[in-house]
Scaffold this active site. Structure first.
Site, PDB file in Angstrom:
ATOM      1  N   ARG A  36      30.793  17.670 -19.067  1.00  0.00           N
ATOM      2  CA  ARG A  36      31.979  17.175 -18.361  1.00  0.00           C
ATOM      3  C   ARG A  36      33.002  18.274 -18.096  1.00  0.00           C
ATOM      4  NH1 ARG A  36      32.368  11.119 -20.881  1.00  0.00           N
ATOM      5  NH2 ARG A  36      31.047  10.221 -19.265  1.00  0.00           N
ATOM      6  N   LYS A 198      20.383  -6.666 -18.215  1.00  0.00           N
ATOM      7  CA  LYS A 198      20.781  -7.996 -17.748  1.00  0.00           C
ATOM      8  C   LYS A 198      21.070  -8.069 -16.259  1.00  0.00           C
ATOM      9  CE  LYS A 198      22.802  -9.643 -22.005  1.00  0.00           C
ATOM     10  NZ  LYS A 198      24.065 -10.051 -22.627  1.00  0.00           N
ATOM     11  N   GLY A 354      25.248   4.865 -17.093  1.00  0.00           N
ATOM     12  CA  GLY A 354      25.107   5.742 -18.256  1.00  0.00           C
ATOM     13  C   GLY A 354      23.672   5.878 -18.740  1.00  0.00           C
ATOM     14  N   GLY A 377      30.518   3.129 -15.278  1.00  0.00           N
ATOM     15  CA  GLY A 377      31.191   1.910 -14.818  1.00  0.00           C
ATOM     16  C   GLY A 377      31.787   2.080 -13.435  1.00  0.00           C
TER      17      GLY A 377
END
Ligand code: ADP
Ligand code: MG
Length: 397
Positions: A36, A198, A354, A377
């Site tokens: 990062r 999911k 992720g 996200g």
């Protein structure tokens, strides 16, 4: 991208407040993975070269409004200084006198990092008073933290109300160019490979992409709610019973719109994830009632790889199986390699999420794919068609 970037503003002699994503893993007081940091280096270097006075801010972990020493950004300043080849001053608080002293002593081309934003409750609450205090450090605001752009926090949104010039850094620009590019005249066929646990987490992505894509390849646990919706028995495989009707209507939409919507034709099944439970490959429709599917089977992997091979634009989110487990990582590996091969042949490939990013790394293809999103996200919310508050707050071109 229709947002201004650091290339559109004069930086020389200006105090530049830059929100970066330095939420890195620490190990024993050292930065364990500096991906990062390197991701924001182009932005940092540009501001330094232009002789801006750079004030970096970031969060690290979840200190929930308290000064937790183990979540200090101090080791990050040290590592950044090594990467950058110049000193990076550190202020033990992101607001107040200690920060003021460090910011005020910056010279043109100098860099400092302020302590963890989330030591203050005002950050996540987007408290205007806190935002105003942060804003005092910048004549210009730069957001290079795509990974937090889906949250309206003080450092991503609130602060922009107190600074006139608010622009994107290069990492932010790259994310928006690649993700936005998927919707702006993509080369066709445009194919989504979706998986993960999911359906509920991916429902809005599927519905938003439905009329924009040519084909959906659905694997992972989420496939089984769709299979069940077709009236096929799935044993103990993951299912979200309250989404079966929604799954039915998605299948009907795909049919009506003439979209390919491919589900697994075979699966790797076992009683449970324990090692002593030996996996077996079975066709869909033949999953025993005491077994669950933990990966797509070889026929499915082949079928998906074939479709990926035809694609010119590929969006991948969600592993095809429980890839963390050696026995159930095969399907994800095959598909990841197919995406890499298609990319080498000229397709544009974008990976978000992720676990998908770590699956791509595990498969050794992360350097081959066109773009690996740094925001799990945030990339999903973007693909859902949502407006990211941290992006909306930046100046339009
Ligand atoms: P991402 O982080 O890329 O968005 P998700 O978080 O949605 O992906 O999904 C990743 C998780 O899905 C992994 O932990 C993986 O083990 C799980 N998963 C994939 N396939 C299955 C399956 N068949 N049954 C249960 N879990 C699964
Ligand atoms: Mg995940």
């Amino acid at each position: 991208m229709n947002k201004k970037t650091i290339d559109d503003v004069a930086l020389t002699g200006k105090r530049v407040l830059a929100r970066v994503d330095f939420n890195v893993p620490l190990d024993d007081g050292r930065v364990a993975d500096d991906t990062r940091l390197t991701a924001s280096l182009p932005t940092i270097r540009r501001i330094v070269e232009q002789k801006g006075r750079l004030v970096l801010v970031s969060h690290l972990g979840r200190p929930k409004g308290e000064a937790k020493p183990e979540l200090s950004l101090k080791p990050v300043a040290a590592r950044l200084s090594e990467l950058l080849g110049q000193s990076v001053a550190f202020a033990p608080d992101c607001i107040g006198d200690q920060a003021a002293t460090v910011v005020d002593s910056l010279k043109d081309g100098g860099v400092c990092l302020l302590e963890n934003l989330r030591y203050h409750k005002g950050e996540e609450k987007n408290d205007p008073e806190f935002a105003k205090q942060l804003a005092a450090w910048g004549d210009i605001y730069v957001n290079d933290a795509f990974g937090t752009a889906h949250r309206a926090h003080a450092s991503t949104e609130g602060v922009t109300k107190f600074i006139d010039t608010c622009v994107a850094g290069y990492l932010m620009q790259k994310e928006l160019d690649y993700l936005g590019g998927l919707f702006a005249g993509p080369k066709r066929p445009f194919v989504a490979v979706l998986g993960g646990a999911k359906v509920s987490g991916k429902l809005e992505v599927i519905t938003h992409l439905m009329d924009k894509l040519d084909a959906f390849l659905i694997g992972g646990g989420m496939a089984f709610t769709f299979i069940k919706a077709q009236g096929i028995e799935i044993g103990n495989s993951l299912v979200e019973p309250d989404l079966i009707d929604t799954a039915k209507s998605i299948l009907a939409d795909a049919e009506r719109l003439g979209k390919k919507f491919l589900l697994p034709v075979d699966a790797v099944v076992a009683k449970d994830l324990e090692l002593r439970s030996r996996p077996k490959i079975v066709d869909i429709g033949a999953i025993a009632s005491d077994k669950a599917a933990y990966d797509i089977g070889p026929k499915t992997a082949h079928l998906f790889a074939e479709q990926v091979g035809l694609a010119r634009t590929i969006f991948w989110n969600g592993p095809m199986g429980v890839f963390e487990h050696e026995l159930y990582g095969g399907g994800t590996r095959v598909v990841a390699n197919a995406i890499a091969m298609a990319t080498k042949a000229g397709a544009v490939s974008v990976v978000g999420g992720g676990d998908s990013v770590s699956a791509a790394r595990q498969a050794g293809v992360s350097d081959t794919l066109s773009h690996i999103s740094t925001g799990g996200g945030a990339s999903l919310e973007f693909m859902e068609g949502k407006i990211l508050p941290g992006v909306a707050a930046l100046d339009d071109k």
